[in-house]
Design an enzyme around this catalytic site. Structure first.
Site, PDB file in Angstrom:
ATOM      1  CD  GLU A   1      -0.900  -0.157   3.787  1.00 52.21           C
ATOM      2  OE1 GLU A   1      -0.653   0.505   4.801  1.00 52.21           O
ATOM      3  OE2 GLU A   1      -1.748  -1.067   3.763  1.00 52.21           O
TER       4      GLU A   1
ATOM      5  CE1 TYR B   1      -1.344   2.789   8.816  1.00 48.01           C
ATOM      6  CE2 TYR B   1      -2.093   4.512   7.318  1.00 48.01           C
ATOM      7  CZ  TYR B   1      -1.323   4.111   8.403  1.00 48.01           C
ATOM      8  OH  TYR B   1      -0.555   5.027   9.077  1.00 48.01           O
TER       9      TYR B   1
ATOM     10  CE  LYS C   1      10.028   6.667   3.545  1.00 49.21           C
ATOM     11  NZ  LYS C   1      10.658   7.262   4.737  1.00 49.21           N
TER      12      LYS C   1
ATOM     13  CB  CYS D   1      44.090  17.238  18.438  1.00 46.72           C
ATOM     14  SG  CYS D   1      42.461  17.833  18.956  1.00 46.72           S
TER      15      CYS D   1
ATOM     16  CB  CYS E   1      44.099  19.632  22.848  1.00 49.69           C
ATOM     17  SG  CYS E   1      44.416  17.937  22.268  1.00 49.69           S
TER      18      CYS E   1
END
Length: 719
Positions: free
Chosen positions: A127, A238, A326, A432, A435
């Site tokens: 559906e 439904y 989907k 990083c 730091c």
């Protein structure tokens, strides 16, 4: 931003745990906006991509499944402007599929769970998936009694007065309808009515609406039912909730019964028996999509026979007998203006492309994930090239962006024909950016391969990691402290004032005391706060001085320990003292405590090792010790099931089961309140042994566990 935005196939188990934590928080945020406020920040395709990534990680790492993931919750809590209605039966959402292969896997999983060979003997209904607002309408003695939104799946908003204004919904049912009927379906606004409403709003000089779905949801939540009546809302039936008697033994038969009672049902619903028929129907509906007078975002497939639905049962959030196929996500072309690095809670350095703004499906996209250093170079986790020509992604490149796969969209490929000499090759940082600590790619001890993620070695020296840990601690599925959102955590963490600083979790619970002792810095005098908001913040903090054990464990931020794992641990050990003691005793691997930990179904060696390491670290123990002076974790409640002889018992299944599949056996046992373990220990109550049972059967006999056949087990639980 969150940790480790890398391809699912490149995730290590550690990274997967971090990703699931991040995705859980992001999806909860968007659920609240979509279901609770009717004001989504992202499109359906992007939201579906979030859930799809979560599902893919869970499929690859089933031991990491979290109770706050899309697998475990529905919608959002009901808004406060309406009274609440508790659903007689939960309103669950559906798992999603996105490809023909996914559909084939779904159909195969149904046959596999039921223990039969795929032979097209099982029928499915197909559906259109209506893009509207889920609704449950209850009739007693054939008169409309109440109507409620889905809400969080358990409790919804009472919108009865507004539902009564929708002409398509009958207020009375025929004499042949059962005494108690709950019809469920979707309230929506037709495209033509939406366009007419916007034309009217524009003519009156008022703001127009964004889309039919949000307009329908907002219209249904009007306090004045006259406004709802003016919006011409519609309804498709439904599904159902509580029914005193069932008018049919099939899904398609139930829908026909609804039609006979006067409810609108979708004319494109079909009953099909093969994957080929299902996919053909999906494509036919897709071709009609633009011409329909209502929005759809996919097709829903359901096992037709209700007795098979009952056998297949439910996961925590969704039925095993249904899925939503989907429609695809959208793509667009844009330019990479810069590449930034963001540092997450566990130190993962995540590259993010800053894009020339582009509209994709109605949403303006400015950022996209680049996953990791290898992805930028065009290299997969196994060293393989992941783009046709193996080209890298450079600053200045024109790229293909897809709104799928993460909170932010993902860069799929580079348009080499548009690469210019000014495009700059990107050098991934070796330190990083927050730091300055050394950034490394750890080596997997088992495979010898480098980790896909580059990680800061600074630990709590790195403010980004420490700050993200605080955000995790106060998040919705951990301590859930209202008033301590991202901006507030940033403010308190960055403050240098001793009366305001929050650098570790215990600092949250001493904030009020430090404020009261301060004669200089008063929070209510700081811009963005105020006396009322400060009082509410302190009240919210005090309200969490006692907390459920599973939330406490989850909030500690132990690697790989998501909500599902935290619940398993709380249920298995009962109290924090018992849990902490067991983790410390489990440090010598392969001892009794270690084996006991690994026998918990859903806890593997990687997760177990992570927990043991956490409790070996003195710095962690010091923080937890201070936290326990402020907070009391409540002992876990014993799991019970009414009239169940196995509630609270631990059972292990072994051998080749003949009366049911392993999945079916586990699901049935857990529904009766039993704990299903993966291995035998002294705490095991029952071992159910099929033909070919081996070492587990020997172990059970050795430690005195009750051993029974499948027939004896069925007799014990009542068939």
């Amino acid at each position: 931003m969150a940790d480790a935005l890398i391809a699912v196939e490149d995730l290590s188990e550690e990274q997967a745990g971090q990703e699931l934590t991040r995705l859980a928080a992001a999806i909860a945020h968007h659920d609240a906006l979509y279901h609770g406020n009717d004001q989504p920040e992202i499109s359906d395709a992007e939201y579906d991509a979030l859930k799809r990534r979560n599902d893919a990680i869970e499929a690859r790492f089933p031991t990491l499944v979290r109770s706050d993931s899309p697998s475990q919750r529905v919608g959002a809590a009901p808004a406060g402007i309406f009274s609440q209605i508790t659903h007689a039966r939960p309103m669950l959402s559906l798992d999603n599929t996105f490809s023909d292969e996914d559909v084939a896997d779904f159909v195969a999983s149904v046959y596999r769970f039921l223990g039969v060979m795929p032979d097209n003997s099982i029928a499915f209904t197909a559906e259109p998936k209506i893009d509207g607002l889920s609704m449950s309408i209850r009739y007693e003695n054939r008169k409309l009694k109440t109507a409620a939104t889905r809400g969080d799946g358990t409790t919804g908003e009472n919108v009865t007065a507004n539902i009564l204004t929708i002409k398509e919904i009958p207020t009375e049912l025929p004499a042949d309808a059962p005494d108690v009927v709950e019809v469920r379906g979707e309230v929506y606004m037709a495209k033509s009515d939406f366009l007419a409403l916007n034309a009217q709003m524009e003519a009156e000089g008022k703001q127009t609406y964004v889309n039919p779905r949000n307009t329908a949801a907002g219209s249904l939540r009007q306090l004045d039912a006259k406004v709802t009546a003016s919006r011409k809302l519609k309804f498709f039936a439904y599904a159902w909730g509580e029914m005193s008697t069932m008018p049919s033994d099939t899904q398609s038969g139930m829908v026909e019964a609804f039609k006979g009672w006067g409810f609108p049902v979708n004319p494109l619903t079909r009953r099909l028996t093969s994957v080929e028929e299902i996919i053909t129907h999906y494509r036919e509906i897709g071709l009609q999509r633009a011409d329909l007078d209502y929005d759809i975002d996919g097709v829903v497939y359901k096992v037709d026979r209700l007795d098979l639905q009952a056998r297949l049962g439910f996961r925590s959030r969704s039925p095993r007998w249904a899925t939503a196929h989907k429609f695809p996500a959208e793509q667009a072309f844009t330019k990479v203006e810069a590449i930034d690095i963001q540092v997450g809670r566990t130190g993962a350095l995540t590259p993010v492309a800053r894009l020339e703004p582009i509209t994709v499906g109605g949403v303006v996209v400015t950022n996209a994930t680049l996953h990791n250093a290898d992805y930028i170079e065009g290299i997969g986790n196994g060293g393989e090239r992941i783009r046709e020509e193996g080209h890298d992604i450079r600053i200045g490149d024109t790229v293909i962006v897809q709104r799928a796969g993460d909170v932010i969209p993902q860069v799929l490929d580079v348009v080499l024909e548009k690469r210019t000499e000014s495009s700059v090759k990107y050098e991934f940082p070796k330190t990083c950016p927050v730091c300055g600590s050394h950034a490394v790619r750890e080596k997997n001890e088992k495979t010898g391969k480098l980790d896909s993620v580059t990680r800061c070695t600074g630990g709590f020296v790195c403010s980004a990691q420490a700050k993200e840990h605080i955000k995790h601690f106060v998040s919705r599925n951990a301590f859930d402290i209202e008033g301590l959102g991202t901006k507030q955590v940033d403010f308190f963490f960055d403050s240098e004032d001793p009366a305001l600083m929050i650098r570790t979790a215990p600092d949250i619970f001493t904030l009020k005391q430090r404020q009261e002792a301060s004669s200089l810095t008063r929070l209510e005098n700081i811009d963005g706060f105020g006396r009322v908001s400060v009082r509410k913040l302190f009240d919210a903090i005090d309200a969490r001085r006692e907390i459920a054990l599973n939330r406490f464990i989850f909030a500690l931020g132990i690697r790989h320990v998501g909500e599902t794992t935290a619940k398993l641990l709380a249920r298995s050990y009962g109290s924090y003292a018992a849990f902490a003691e067991a983790m410390q005793e489990a440090a010598p691997k392969f001892g009794e405590a270690w084996n006991e930990l690994n026998s918990i179904d859903g806890i593997g060696e990687v997760v177990a090792a992570s927990m043991v390491e956490f409790f070996k670290e003195p710095r962690n123990l010091e923080v937890v010790s201070r936290l326990l002076k402020e907070v009391t974790p409540r002992d876990a409640e014993a799991v019970t099931a009414s009239n169940s002889p196995v509630a609270g018992k631990t059972v292990v299944f072994t051998g080749s089961l003949e009366r049911f599949t392993r999945d079916e056996a586990k699901a049935r046992a857990e529904s009766l309140g039993a704990k299903v373990a993966g291995s035998v220990s002294k705490k095991t109550d029952y071992l159910v042994a099929g033909p070919g049972a081996g070492s587990k059967l020997d172990k059970a006999r050795e430690v005195g566990v009750t051993v029974m056949t499948e027939d004896e087990w069925l007799a014990l639980i009542g068939g």
